[in-house]
Write an enzyme that holds these catalytic residues in place. Structure first.
Site, short mmCIF file in Angstrom:
data_model
loop_
_atom_site.label_atom_id
_atom_site.label_comp_id
_atom_site.label_asym_id
_atom_site.label_seq_id
_atom_site.Cartn_x
_atom_site.Cartn_y
_atom_site.Cartn_z
N GLY A 158 0.83 -1.20 0.00
CA GLY A 158 0.00 0.00 0.00
C GLY A 158 0.86 1.25 0.00
N GLY A 183 -5.29 0.84 3.90
CA GLY A 183 -6.38 1.77 4.17
C GLY A 183 -7.04 1.53 5.51
N HIS A 187 12.54 37.63 5.00
CA HIS A 187 13.67 37.02 4.30
C HIS A 187 14.81 36.79 5.28
CE1 HIS A 187 16.61 36.15 1.19
NE2 HIS A 187 17.44 36.99 1.82
#
Ligand code: FAD
Lengths: 46, 468
Positions: free
Chosen positions: B180, B271, B444
């Site tokens: 999965g 799941g 920044h």
């Protein structure tokens, strides 16, 4: 997405509390957004 | 028989916030839990997995300092110590939930609840005794979900395991197969891969992380392969045979060919299934759909007016923050307030390495809706802060309506994607336009600048990359 009126979560909540249908509110906010005052203005006359 | 205004069944991230909010709104509330408060999320889901992920990240970083001039030798993992640390976090958090419930005045009962009437609940205690409760206003079903087991890979708690065992392993498997390639399988698979396990992913569908922007998934796939992992797509795990030395030979079918792969541990992560069976819902007439989910309206109400359903049991996305939001909404509706599910989008965070986080429409979804889109993209490879962190993989991608410039979706793969997606979520909720994001001054140097630049890029005005 685009059928929804442009409004912030707080404005959406106010409309719900006042029983105002957001889609009926003429928007006056920047770039076509519905403001809280727009919602209140529609609610007031009734 | 004890009477409450509202009875909440389940104390996961759906149930416990619902009970707390009900208590805040002066409702007399009972919360019933058969295991530990906190549900899957606190006990063996979100929190434990994130604790292991952060340990794995530190482990990897500690060995990757050479480029920065930091030489470290003899880095070792003590898996026992790591588990003890993780369990300490879980204990602290579940203890906190217990005190919050009590502190707000909600009653908690330990036992298994069954709905026996539209406003009646029976609770079976561990000793077999049954207690009856009545709600004057509402019952809230918040029973969550459990791991899906495939018949050919029955869990044995040691070699063939589910997520619950995978977050509690006190060893690092040499070879780990994950059946999965979804969020849970990749998150946990990559933890053990970082600690040195050879990772083999078997996914039945043509892509990993179905539904996620494939550009984002690609970056994570590349990392798995770079660390020596293997990915089989369009592949089925057929069964396994135990070997003498304790390992298992797993037979898989990929591209029409069968092959056997020998591994030490198999994690089945195909799941989660909603916990709606055996609750008595059918008897009181609550509709349960084919997959076991309990459909609800925008007020979280089922077809039976006094019964509400929230969280995993009420349908996808199976995410903790979705459960919590629904819990708050249900509580407010029950207390007579005007609340409803009116969100624009639910963000999703995937804690792979690097992280993926996404909110709103993908490029493909927007196009499928017939919308013309503008795309803005900004890579971390040219961002100063990302370089300073030595984590330059990934990008920010913004999907906007071409005509109106309204932001429709944001998809991030890279460092701190899960943190940065909150700004994107707020943008969607506030109905932001590309300009709103690009005109907002971002500090920044920070990772957040990439959002501002991606928005500017969508309008052909990015500063630090070429515009098309
Ligand atoms: C490994 C893993 C990692 C995850 N990571 C994330 C993540 O990073 N972010 C995220 O958003 N989500 C994550 N999830 C998903 C998240 O855990 C769920 O979406 C969330 O727990 C759902 O909350 P809930 O309240 O609906 O149900 P649950 O958390 O399942 O809680 C339901 C509770 O109800 C109890 N219960 C059930 N039936 C009864 C009954 N009859 N009587 C009394 N009590 C009952 C159960 O014991 C349980 O405690 C993860 C899941 C797993 C398995």
């Amino acid at each position: 997405f685009n059928e929804k009126p442009l409004a912030t979560p707080a404005t959406r909540k106010l409309a719900r509390d006042l029983g105002v249908d957001l889609r009926r509110v003429p928007p006056t906010g920047p770039a076509g957004r519905v403001t809280k005052d727009d919602v209140r203005a529609l609610e007031a006359p009734e | 028989m004890k009477t409450y205004d509202a009875i909440v069944i389940g104390a996961g991230p759906g149930g416990y916030p619902c009970a707390i909010r009900l208590a805040q709104l002066k409702q007399k509330v009972l919360c019933i839990e058969k295991e530990n408060v906190g549900g899957v999320c606190l006990n063996w889901g979100c929190i434990p997995s994130k604790a292991l992920i952060s340990a794995a990240h530190l482990y990897e970083k500690s060995q990757a300092g050479a480029a920065m001039g930091i030489k470290v030798s003899g880095v070792e993992l003590d898996a026992n110590k790591m588990q003890d640390w993780k369990e300490g976090i879980v204990k602290k958090l579940t203890g906190g939930v217990g005190s919050l419930l009590k502190g707000n005045g909600a009653d908690v009962v330990n036992g298994t609840a069954t709905v026996v009437g539209p406003k009646r609940v029976d609770v079976t205690r561990a000793d077999g005794s049954v207690e009856q409760f009545e709600a004057t206003k509402a019952i809230v079903i918040a029973t969550g979900s459990t791991t899906i087991e495939i018949p050919t890979f029955k869990f044995d708690g040691d070699t063939i395991i589910g997520a619950k065992e995978a977050v509690s392993l006190r060893r690092v498997p040499k070879r780990l197969m994950v059946i999965g390639g979804g969020v849970i399988g990749l998150e946990l698979g990559m933890v053990y891969q970082a600690f040195g396990a050879e990772l083999i992913v078997v996914e039945a569908l043509p892509e990993l992380l179905t539904g996620v922007d494939p550009d984002c998934t690609k970056i994570v796939e590349r990392k798995i392969l770079k660390r020596g992992g293997t990915i089989h797509k369009n592949a089925k795990a057929l069964g396994y045979e135990k070997q003498k030395d304790g390992s298992v030979g797993v037979k898989i079918q990929a591209d029409g060919k069968e092959q056997t792969i020998v591994v030490d541990t198999v994690l089945v992560a195909v799941g989660m299934r909603p916990s709606s069976k055996g609750l008595g819902l059918e008897k009181v007439g609550v509709t349960v759909d084919q997959r076991g989910f309990v459909p609800t309206d925008k007020f979280c109400r089922t077809n039976v007016p006094s019964i509400y359903a929230i969280g995993d049991v009420s349908g996808p996305p199976l995410l903790a923050h979705k459960a919590t939001k629904e819990g708050e909404i249900a509580a407010e509706v029950i207390a007579g307030h005007k609340a409803e599910k009116d969100w624009v989008a639910i963000p999703g965070a995937i804690f792979t390495d690097p992280e993926i986080a996404t909110v709103g429409l993908t490029e493909a979804e927007a196009k499928a809706k017939g919308l013309e889109v503008s795309i803005g993209k900004f890579p971390f490879s040219v961002l100063g802060k990302a370089m300073a962190m030595n984590e330059t993989e990934g990008f920010v991608k913004i999907v906007a309506d071409k005509k109106t410039k309204q932001v429709l979706g944001v998809h991030i793969v890279g460092p701190e994607a899960s943190t940065m997606i909150s700004e994107a979520s707020l943008s969607l909720e506030m109905a932001a336009f590309l300009e709103d994001l690009s005109l907002t001054i971002h500090p920044h140097p920070t990772l957040g600048e990439s959002l501002m630049e991606a928005a500017a890029h969508a309008m052909g005005a990015a500063i630090h990359i070429a515009n098309r």
